[in-house]
Write an enzyme that holds these catalytic residues in place. Sequence first.
Site, PDB file in Angstrom:
ATOM      1  CG  ASP A 198     -45.113  17.247 -23.962  1.00 22.09           C
ATOM      2  OD1 ASP A 198     -46.345  17.481 -23.328  1.00 22.09           O
ATOM      3  OD2 ASP A 198     -44.697  16.155 -24.106  1.00 22.09           O
ATOM      4  CE  LYS A 224     -50.865  12.426 -20.116  1.00 26.50           C
ATOM      5  NZ  LYS A 224     -50.196  11.303 -19.794  1.00 26.50           N
ATOM      6  CB  CYS A 362     -43.891   6.883 -23.747  1.00 25.86           C
ATOM      7  SG  CYS A 362     -45.070   5.509 -24.096  1.00 25.86           S
TER       8      CYS A 362
END
Length: 404
Positions: A198, A224, A362
């Site tokens: 990731d 991002k 998260c």
Amino acid sequence: MLNVDEIRKDFPILSREVNGKPLVYFDNAATAQTPKQVIDTIVDYYSNYNANIHRGVHTLSQEATDLYEQARYKIQAHFNAKFSHEIIYTSGTTHGINLVANGFSSLLKKGDDIIVSALEHHSNIVPWQMLCERTGANLKVIPMNAEGELVMAEYSNLLSKNTKLVFVNHISNALGTINPIEDIIAQAHNVGAAVLIDGAQSTPHVKPDVQKLDVDFYVASAHKMCGPTGVGMLYGKEEWLKKLPPYQGGGEMIAEVTFEKTTYADLPHKFEAGTPNIAGGIAFGAAIDYMNGIGFNNIADFENELLEYATNKLLDIEGLKIYGTSKHKTAVISFNLEGIHPYDVGTILDKLGIAVRTGHHCAQPIMDYYKIPGTVRASFAFYNTKAEIDTLVAGVKKAKIMLS
């Protein structure tokens, strides 16, 4: 050396005020800001090229297709993929992870092991839990230590001939820890397991070389990286992408359709059903151009300077604790003030025009490990300044006085 004053002129939003104060934007780990060069690319597409791609014989469609595929080549070059068809457009990192998890539903069986790390974002936990529910595979977890680092000796113990897939983030969104992915990939391959990395938090700061890493899957999000929301990429080795079944059915991903049987298109279209985010894909390419124009070595050096400066300044505040103290980390600081809820600190900072993120980010298992409800997270980018960090420090001191 970066000329930050000149760079800041590229970002219109950085000149606005929030609650009557100049905006200090320290929520870059959630989404980076977008330079006018990328904004202009989106406007140019809708002003001059707006048409559906790959299907039309008319000029607009062909021009839009060319721009979209040129952006794919830019992404390929940036990540050093061997083939352009190893780059799959997605709606973002989460989409890419789910695409791979769905594909492995047909490759796993009961008793197989898949491994995740304790440092993951929920997007790199939940899809794999769902995969285990569908297949009967076992989910194992690489533990973390108090510094916010993975315990690599335990990872070695988890690996076996039953391990089929390993998935970890390159950089933790909650703590900024840079994981030793080269070692993780090599050890997984030694037992025949595939690896998904990731890259949502790494790609704004470093330039991954997927061939050098020898990684099987790598996922990232444009937003991002100074690009738009709603678009990202999945890199997959050709042999793996050929093994995985399509994630969605629809137009574009087919070769031939009859009511008796459908055959699927070649890569990458096999995984790109429906009309994509065309403007977003083109703008993703523009964002990569922009960041490469600044230079990732320059970005990393400057952001490390900001990280060191902010860490030292914040630690001067009595009662402030930083979570995630690995020697290998990027420009993220998660902290709390003793006895004060992070949400309350974030609310006061917002009144001062300072944008930070509060909560569990998260990454609730990390917060459970530290036995805290969440943190205040300040995350920096190459367009931030030491003067803004001074503003943050003053704001935290004010919040401490007001909330104590």
